[in-house]
Design a protein around this motif. Structure first.
Motif, PDB file in Angstrom:
ATOM      1  N   ASP A   1     -19.436   4.150  -4.638  1.00  0.00           N
ATOM      2  CA  ASP A   1     -20.525   4.116  -5.631  1.00  0.00           C
ATOM      3  C   ASP A   1     -21.453   2.921  -5.383  1.00  0.00           C
ATOM      4  N   ASN A   2     -22.701   3.062  -5.872  1.00  0.00           N
ATOM      5  CA  ASN A   2     -23.679   1.967  -5.872  1.00  0.00           C
ATOM      6  C   ASN A   2     -24.015   1.453  -4.471  1.00  0.00           C
ATOM      7  N   VAL A   3     -24.055   2.376  -3.490  1.00  0.00           N
ATOM      8  CA  VAL A   3     -24.452   2.004  -2.146  1.00  0.00           C
ATOM      9  C   VAL A   3     -25.656   2.849  -1.761  1.00  0.00           C
ATOM     10  N   SER A   4     -26.713   2.187  -1.248  1.00  0.00           N
ATOM     11  CA  SER A   4     -27.926   2.888  -0.850  1.00  0.00           C
ATOM     12  C   SER A   4     -27.963   2.997   0.668  1.00  0.00           C
ATOM     13  N   ILE A   5     -27.865   4.253   1.187  1.00  0.00           N
ATOM     14  CA  ILE A   5     -27.886   4.494   2.623  1.00  0.00           C
ATOM     15  C   ILE A   5     -28.877   5.617   2.874  1.00  0.00           C
ATOM     16  N   SER A   6     -29.792   5.397   3.812  1.00  0.00           N
ATOM     17  CA  SER A   6     -30.776   6.430   4.113  1.00  0.00           C
ATOM     18  C   SER A   6     -30.257   7.402   5.174  1.00  0.00           C
ATOM     19  N   ARG A   7     -29.558   6.884   6.165  1.00  0.00           N
ATOM     20  CA  ARG A   7     -29.017   7.750   7.211  1.00  0.00           C
ATOM     21  C   ARG A   7     -27.701   7.163   7.717  1.00  0.00           C
ATOM     22  N   TYR A   8     -26.732   8.061   7.888  1.00  0.00           N
ATOM     23  CA  TYR A   8     -25.390   7.615   8.292  1.00  0.00           C
ATOM     24  C   TYR A   8     -24.828   8.623   9.293  1.00  0.00           C
ATOM     25  N   GLN A   9     -24.222   8.133  10.332  1.00  0.00           N
ATOM     26  CA  GLN A   9     -23.631   9.020  11.342  1.00  0.00           C
ATOM     27  C   GLN A   9     -22.183   8.616  11.603  1.00  0.00           C
ATOM     28  N   CYS A  10     -21.304   9.625  11.618  1.00  0.00           N
ATOM     29  CA  CYS A  10     -19.881   9.389  11.938  1.00  0.00           C
ATOM     30  C   CYS A  10     -19.549  10.193  13.195  1.00  0.00           C
ATOM     31  N   VAL A  11     -18.864   9.552  14.147  1.00  0.00           N
ATOM     32  CA  VAL A  11     -18.469  10.187  15.398  1.00  0.00           C
ATOM     33  C   VAL A  11     -16.948  10.079  15.547  1.00  0.00           C
ATOM     34  N   ALA A  12     -16.321  11.214  15.807  1.00  0.00           N
ATOM     35  CA  ALA A  12     -14.882  11.251  16.063  1.00  0.00           C
ATOM     36  C   ALA A  12     -14.657  11.749  17.479  1.00  0.00           C
ATOM     37  N   GLU A  13     -13.742  11.111  18.214  1.00  0.00           N
ATOM     38  CA  GLU A  13     -13.545  11.477  19.612  1.00  0.00           C
ATOM     39  C   GLU A  13     -12.092  11.288  20.007  1.00  0.00           C
ATOM     40  N   ASN A  14     -11.551  12.259  20.734  1.00  0.00           N
ATOM     41  CA  ASN A  14     -10.267  12.081  21.396  1.00  0.00           C
ATOM     42  C   ASN A  14     -10.353  12.715  22.778  1.00  0.00           C
ATOM     43  N   GLU A  15      -9.227  12.796  23.493  1.00  0.00           N
ATOM     44  CA  GLU A  15      -9.256  13.279  24.868  1.00  0.00           C
ATOM     45  C   GLU A  15      -9.663  14.737  24.982  1.00  0.00           C
ATOM     46  N   HIS A  16      -9.657  15.457  23.852  1.00  0.00           N
ATOM     47  CA  HIS A  16      -9.973  16.883  23.906  1.00  0.00           C
ATOM     48  C   HIS A  16     -11.412  17.197  23.502  1.00  0.00           C
ATOM     49  N   GLY A  17     -12.117  16.246  22.962  1.00  0.00           N
ATOM     50  CA  GLY A  17     -13.489  16.533  22.577  1.00  0.00           C
ATOM     51  C   GLY A  17     -14.035  15.539  21.582  1.00  0.00           C
ATOM     52  N   THR A  18     -15.266  15.823  21.098  1.00  0.00           N
ATOM     53  CA  THR A  18     -15.978  14.934  20.186  1.00  0.00           C
ATOM     54  C   THR A  18     -16.571  15.747  19.047  1.00  0.00           C
ATOM     55  N   ALA A  19     -16.596  15.139  17.869  1.00  0.00           N
ATOM     56  CA  ALA A  19     -17.278  15.730  16.720  1.00  0.00           C
ATOM     57  C   ALA A  19     -18.101  14.638  16.056  1.00  0.00           C
ATOM     58  N   GLU A  20     -19.285  15.013  15.576  1.00  0.00           N
ATOM     59  CA  GLU A  20     -20.109  14.030  14.881  1.00  0.00           C
ATOM     60  C   GLU A  20     -20.843  14.707  13.733  1.00  0.00           C
ATOM     61  N   ARG A  21     -21.247  13.869  12.775  1.00  0.00           N
ATOM     62  CA  ARG A  21     -21.942  14.400  11.605  1.00  0.00           C
ATOM     63  C   ARG A  21     -22.893  13.349  11.062  1.00  0.00           C
ATOM     64  N   ASP A  22     -24.120  13.790  10.711  1.00  0.00           N
ATOM     65  CA  ASP A  22     -25.131  12.922  10.110  1.00  0.00           C
ATOM     66  C   ASP A  22     -25.288  13.267   8.642  1.00  0.00           C
ATOM     67  N   VAL A  23     -25.679  12.241   7.860  1.00  0.00           N
ATOM     68  CA  VAL A  23     -25.954  12.489   6.459  1.00  0.00           C
ATOM     69  C   VAL A  23     -27.087  11.551   6.037  1.00  0.00           C
ATOM     70  N   THR A  24     -27.985  12.065   5.245  1.00  0.00           N
ATOM     71  CA  THR A  24     -29.050  11.270   4.655  1.00  0.00           C
ATOM     72  C   THR A  24     -28.806  11.242   3.154  1.00  0.00           C
ATOM     73  N   LEU A  25     -28.764  10.029   2.597  1.00  0.00           N
ATOM     74  CA  LEU A  25     -28.370   9.891   1.206  1.00  0.00           C
ATOM     75  C   LEU A  25     -29.145   8.735   0.568  1.00  0.00           C
ATOM     76  N   THR A  26     -29.653   8.981  -0.592  1.00  0.00           N
ATOM     77  CA  THR A  26     -30.301   7.929  -1.367  1.00  0.00           C
ATOM     78  C   THR A  26     -29.567   7.772  -2.684  1.00  0.00           C
ATOM     79  N   VAL A  27     -29.100   6.558  -2.932  1.00  0.00           N
ATOM     80  CA  VAL A  27     -28.328   6.292  -4.151  1.00  0.00           C
ATOM     81  C   VAL A  27     -29.081   5.196  -4.911  1.00  0.00           C
ATOM     82  N   GLU A  28     -29.417   5.457  -6.183  1.00  0.00           N
ATOM     83  CA  GLU A  28     -30.087   4.459  -7.008  1.00  0.00           C
ATOM     84  C   GLU A  28     -29.066   3.472  -7.559  1.00  0.00           C
ATOM     85  N   CYS A  29     -29.318   2.189  -7.306  1.00  0.00           N
ATOM     86  CA  CYS A  29     -28.400   1.156  -7.778  1.00  0.00           C
ATOM     87  C   CYS A  29     -28.991   0.499  -9.016  1.00  0.00           C
ATOM     88  N   GLU A  30     -28.238   0.327 -10.046  1.00  0.00           N
ATOM     89  CA  GLU A  30     -28.693  -0.306 -11.258  1.00  0.00           C
ATOM     90  C   GLU A  30     -28.535  -1.810 -11.167  1.00  0.00           C
TER      91      GLU A  30
END
Length: 284
Positions: A255-284
């Motif tokens: 909660d209460n974190v403002s992030i405009s763009r975030y990318q997560c990458v997962a990788e092992n010997e068999h392959g790679t997966a990644e995912r992007d997210v764009t999120l705007t969170v209003e902080c009080e």
């Protein structure tokens, strides 16, 4: 040695399957017990476990079902002889044996170390026996092949894939084949099982393959091979593990974190997966 608790038993005894086994044993105890009545008990375990009584010199009903009417003492307990005889041994009789004597009123003792009983196969199956008769003017000869029947033994699990201590590892999507084989005569009926369900079976054969045309992660688990003929049963487990590339990647935020763009990458010997997210969170 009459003043102390002590014994003599061998550390190992080896006997062929189907024959008679003898575990030599002599025991001693404090001299004040010389004239006391006693009970001798042999256990097929590392300790005096009532569920594994191989022989009870006073009450045979306390003996394990598999040993009843097959065990006896070869000598007299009063002469310090505690030697155990087991008739018609099978592979199920192998393991540790320990002797205990009881005099009553808390006077009893377990004699260590234990004796390990090893059961080997009959070496004579399939060998030939030749009978020759000779007279001064004529002779005759006949050759016979010995067929020694015995329960399944030396059950093994092998695979062209990576096998290590009953463990098989295969990449997801690949095919796999696992072979269960056993020695027995007559030949055994073999069955592969998983989660209590029979997968495939063969009758009167000592080999059975289990094949996976295309492994998925749902195929992972413990598989059991069971071999059975009229003389006994043998079984062994193998664990199948399925390796696969990262999947079902998810992203969460505190909660209460403002992030405009975030990318997560997962990788092992068999392959790679990644995912992007764009999120705007209003902080009080």
């Amino acid at each position: 040695m009459s003043g102390e608790w002590s014994s003599f038993t061998p550390l190992d005894v080896t006997v062929q399957n189907g024959l008679c086994a003898l575990i030599p044993c002599n025991y001693w105890y404090p001299s004040y017990l010389n004239n006391k009545p006693r009970i001798g008990i042999w256990f097929n375990s590392e300790a005096s476990n009532d569920n594994n009584v191989a022989l009870h010199s006073k009450d045979s009903s306390k003996e394990s079902t598999k040993f009843r009417h097959r065990t006896r003492l070869s000598g007299d307990l009063g002469d310090n002889n505690c030697s155990l005889v087991i008739d018609n041994v099978t592979q199920q009789d192998a393991g540790p044996y320990i002797f205990r004597v009881e005099f009553g009123r808390g006077d009893g003792f377990n004699y260590y170390p234990v004796t390990q009983l090893h059961i080997t196969a009959l070496k004579h199956h399939g060998q030939t026996l030749t009978c020759r008769v000779r007279y001064p003017t004529v002779s005759s000869e006949q050759i016979l092949t010995l067929n020694v029947q015995y329960a399944p033994q030396n059950l093994s699990i092998t695979s062209p894939d990576n096998v290590n201590n009953s463990w098989v590892s295969v990449n997801e999507g690949n095919s796999a084949a696992i072979l269960c084989s056993v020695h027995s005569f007559p030949t055994s009926n073999l069955t592969w099982r998983h989660l209590g369900v029979t997968l495939n079976t063969t009758r009167s054969s000592n080999e059975l393959w289990m094949e996976f045309p295309q492994l998925t992660r749902q195929d992972a688990g413990v598989y059991q091979c069971v071999a059975e003929n009229e003389h006994g049963t043998a079984e062994r487990d193998v664990t199948v593990t399925v390796e696969y590339a990262p999947w079902n990647l998810s992203i969460t935020f505190p909660d209460n974190v403002s992030i405009s763009r975030y990318q997560c990458v997962a990788e092992n010997e068999h392959g790679t997966a990644e995912r992007d997210v764009t999120l705007t969170v209003e902080c009080e």
